[in-house]
Design an enzyme around this catalytic site. Sequence first.
Site, PDB file in Angstrom:
ATOM      1  N   HIS A 222       0.778  -1.113  -0.016  1.00  0.00           N
ATOM      2  CA  HIS A 222       0.021  -0.118  -0.130  1.00  0.00           C
ATOM      3  C   HIS A 222       0.815   1.490  -0.010  1.00  0.00           C
ATOM      4  CE1 HIS A 222      -3.589   2.533   0.824  1.00  0.00           C
ATOM      5  NE2 HIS A 222      -3.778   2.143   1.801  1.00  0.00           N
ATOM      6  N   HIS A 270      -1.711  -2.579  -9.620  1.00  0.00           N
ATOM      7  CA  HIS A 270      -2.869  -1.848  -8.682  1.00  0.00           C
ATOM      8  C   HIS A 270      -3.994  -2.724  -8.951  1.00  0.00           C
ATOM      9  CE1 HIS A 270      -5.604   0.975  -7.156  1.00  0.00           C
ATOM     10  NE2 HIS A 270      -4.749   1.533  -6.695  1.00  0.00           N
ATOM     11  N   ASP A 321       2.837   5.862  -6.662  1.00  0.00           N
ATOM     12  CA  ASP A 321       3.962   5.693  -5.876  1.00  0.00           C
ATOM     13  C   ASP A 321       5.083   5.879  -6.457  1.00  0.00           C
ATOM     14  OD1 ASP A 321       2.602   5.650  -3.114  1.00  0.00           O
ATOM     15  OD2 ASP A 321       1.910   3.634  -3.658  1.00  0.00           O
TER      16      ASP A 321
HETATM   17  N1  CMC Z   1       5.640  -6.581  -9.800  1.00  0.00           N
HETATM   18  C1  CMC Z   1       5.760  -7.408 -10.628  1.00  0.00           C
HETATM   19  N2  CMC Z   1       4.569  -8.479 -10.936  1.00  0.00           N
HETATM   20  C2  CMC Z   1       3.444  -7.930 -10.461  1.00  0.00           C
HETATM   21  C3  CMC Z   1       3.379  -6.375  -9.738  1.00  0.00           C
HETATM   22  C4  CMC Z   1       4.568  -6.057  -9.632  1.00  0.00           C
HETATM   23  N3  CMC Z   1       4.489  -4.666  -9.040  1.00  0.00           N
HETATM   24  N4  CMC Z   1       2.116  -6.384  -9.510  1.00  0.00           N
HETATM   25  C5  CMC Z   1       1.590  -7.423  -9.984  1.00  0.00           C
HETATM   26  N5  CMC Z   1       2.360  -8.233 -10.475  1.00  0.00           N
HETATM   27  C6  CMC Z   1       1.925  -9.594 -10.987  1.00  0.00           C
HETATM   28  C7  CMC Z   1       1.915 -10.770 -10.081  1.00  0.00           C
HETATM   29  O1  CMC Z   1       3.053 -11.224  -9.769  1.00  0.00           O
HETATM   30  C8  CMC Z   1       0.676 -11.636 -10.532  1.00  0.00           C
HETATM   31  O2  CMC Z   1       1.247 -12.349 -11.518  1.00  0.00           O
HETATM   32  P1  CMC Z   1       1.004 -13.876 -11.847  1.00  0.00           P
HETATM   33  O3  CMC Z   1      -0.502 -13.885 -11.961  1.00  0.00           O
HETATM   34  O4  CMC Z   1       1.843 -14.255 -12.929  1.00  0.00           O
HETATM   35  O5  CMC Z   1       1.279 -14.551 -10.373  1.00  0.00           O
HETATM   36  C9  CMC Z   1      -0.165 -10.406 -11.107  1.00  0.00           C
HETATM   37  O6  CMC Z   1       0.508  -9.544 -11.558  1.00  0.00           O
HETATM   38  C10 CMC Z   1      -1.385 -10.266 -10.314  1.00  0.00           C
HETATM   39  O7  CMC Z   1      -0.834  -9.575  -9.259  1.00  0.00           O
HETATM   40  P2  CMC Z   1      -1.716  -9.609  -7.808  1.00  0.00           P
HETATM   41  O8  CMC Z   1      -0.339  -9.204  -6.790  1.00  0.00           O
HETATM   42  O9  CMC Z   1      -2.117 -10.958  -7.629  1.00  0.00           O
HETATM   43  O10 CMC Z   1      -2.679  -8.644  -8.118  1.00  0.00           O
HETATM   44  P3  CMC Z   1      -3.446  -7.549  -6.862  1.00  0.00           P
HETATM   45  O11 CMC Z   1      -4.757  -6.860  -7.595  1.00  0.00           O
HETATM   46  O12 CMC Z   1      -3.504  -8.482  -5.690  1.00  0.00           O
HETATM   47  O13 CMC Z   1      -2.282  -6.523  -6.817  1.00  0.00           O
HETATM   48  C11 CMC Z   1      -0.903  -4.892  -5.859  1.00  0.00           C
HETATM   49  C12 CMC Z   1      -2.212  -5.247  -6.623  1.00  0.00           C
HETATM   50  C13 CMC Z   1      -0.897  -3.358  -5.786  1.00  0.00           C
HETATM   51  C14 CMC Z   1      -0.831  -5.432  -4.655  1.00  0.00           C
HETATM   52  C15 CMC Z   1       0.545  -5.467  -6.859  1.00  0.00           C
HETATM   53  O14 CMC Z   1       0.213  -5.126  -8.108  1.00  0.00           O
HETATM   54  C16 CMC Z   1       1.558  -5.253  -6.005  1.00  0.00           C
HETATM   55  O15 CMC Z   1       2.055  -5.821  -5.386  1.00  0.00           O
HETATM   56  N6  CMC Z   1       2.326  -4.098  -6.659  1.00  0.00           N
HETATM   57  C17 CMC Z   1       3.520  -3.759  -5.720  1.00  0.00           C
HETATM   58  C18 CMC Z   1       3.219  -2.753  -4.596  1.00  0.00           C
HETATM   59  C19 CMC Z   1       2.910  -1.409  -4.819  1.00  0.00           C
HETATM   60  O16 CMC Z   1       3.386  -0.988  -5.692  1.00  0.00           O
HETATM   61  N7  CMC Z   1       1.725  -1.064  -4.160  1.00  0.00           N
HETATM   62  C20 CMC Z   1       1.332   0.351  -4.345  1.00  0.00           C
HETATM   63  C21 CMC Z   1      -0.311   0.293  -4.774  1.00  0.00           C
HETATM   64  S1  CMC Z   1      -1.036   1.978  -5.351  1.00  0.00           S
HETATM   65  C22 CMC Z   1      -0.741   2.910  -3.981  1.00  0.00           C
HETATM   66  C23 CMC Z   1      -1.420   2.554  -2.936  1.00  0.00           C
HETATM   67  O17 CMC Z   1      -2.727   2.292  -2.935  1.00  0.00           O
HETATM   68  O18 CMC Z   1      -0.905   2.671  -1.852  1.00  0.00           O
END
Ligand code: CMC
Length: 379
Positions: A222, A270, A321
Amino acid sequence: MAEAEIKKGLAGVVVDSTAISKVNPDTNSLLYRGYPVQELAASCSFEQVALLLWTGELPDDVELADFTAFERSHRALSPELKQIIDALPTTCHPMDVCRTAASVLGAQDPTAEDSSREANLAKAKTLLAGMPAVVAYDQRRRRGQELVEPREELGYAANFLWMTFGEEAAEPVVDAFNVSMILYAEHSFNASTFTARVITSTLSDLHSAVVGAIGALKGPLHGGANEAVMHTFDEIGIRQEETAEEAEARAKAWMDDALAAKKKVMGFGHRVYKNGDSRVPTMKAALDAMIEHYDRPELIGLYNGLEKSMGEAKSIKPNLDYPAGPAYHLMGFDTPTFTPLFVASRISGWTAHVMEQLETNALIRPLSAYNGPDERHLA
Ligand code: CMC
């Protein structure tokens, strides 16, 4: 009974309605009380936007003047709170200091247990006015510097920078910082806001909701992502002597390796936006202004390299971010201070949600599917 469908992470679940902001992933748009966030960022101060989130309307001149006077007279760190901050180790994360400060401010507030809208609005305004001094002083004390008192003739953004660095920031820096505060202010039912609403739903107090929200924001999935982005830049290595092209090539190679190793790279992806975060173009423009102001083209090389490689390999786009991290770095903030900046801004959104939750409150208490051992008995 039929087996209940589990929505891990509440993904896709609509928990309640809100009139505070609308996130539309199809059109990549974000509205605060109906206004596109990029329009607000282009022409409003953070103070105006906070009032919009709390009251539903942009303030007229009299309302803005009233709030401005209030905000400017509630900025100073009390000696008691300063003493408590001084007692915390400088090895703890600055988010722990924010969390503690929000809790202390609640304990010191004689109206803490009054949950009327009027009392909560006053508490929200006081917290918003007081948090910059906490964040600024915490960064200063870690650098061995003295507290800098606020200046009443400066606006919120300019004063925040003044209290942190002890010198007046240039206009483009104040503008970029103001834009970041507006973009971070609100984003519907994200994890920290939902936390604040869960706490509020038990009829606990506003400060408790904010303390819980700060805890939720700290995590790198987050708010902690803006800090993590800078760690990535540091890991790749910031070399001021490099051209943008050289930096871009190194960043691309780093990203290719990271993705090959199946790493999650912070600042990308996201839960709601799958086609790009609506706030990124505005924050990227603010970052570009900072790169030009400080003449640091190598940083845009790193930025572009990571973005391009991630786009080509996985079509995953940056979130807010991603440009915010390097922009705060250029402004002079220490990396662990980045998420507390997010706190200072998001207090506006969290507290707007606390007040909205109370208007039509229902205790938030979901169910779980039990998957432990079958019933058994002590021998
Ligand atoms: N780097 C590499 N792969 C990624 C990333 C990333 N940042 N984000 C998603 N993926 C991949 C993930 O590995 C998965 O791949 P697979 O299906 O092959 O396993 C797929 O994309 C779906 O990811 P997920 O984590 O299941 O998707 P989600 O909707 O639960 O995740 C998220 C959203 C924000 C948690 C995730 O994108 C993430 O961990 N991003 C990095 C952390 C980040 O930048 N957070 C800030 C969010 S925006 C500002 C805020 O709200 O604070």
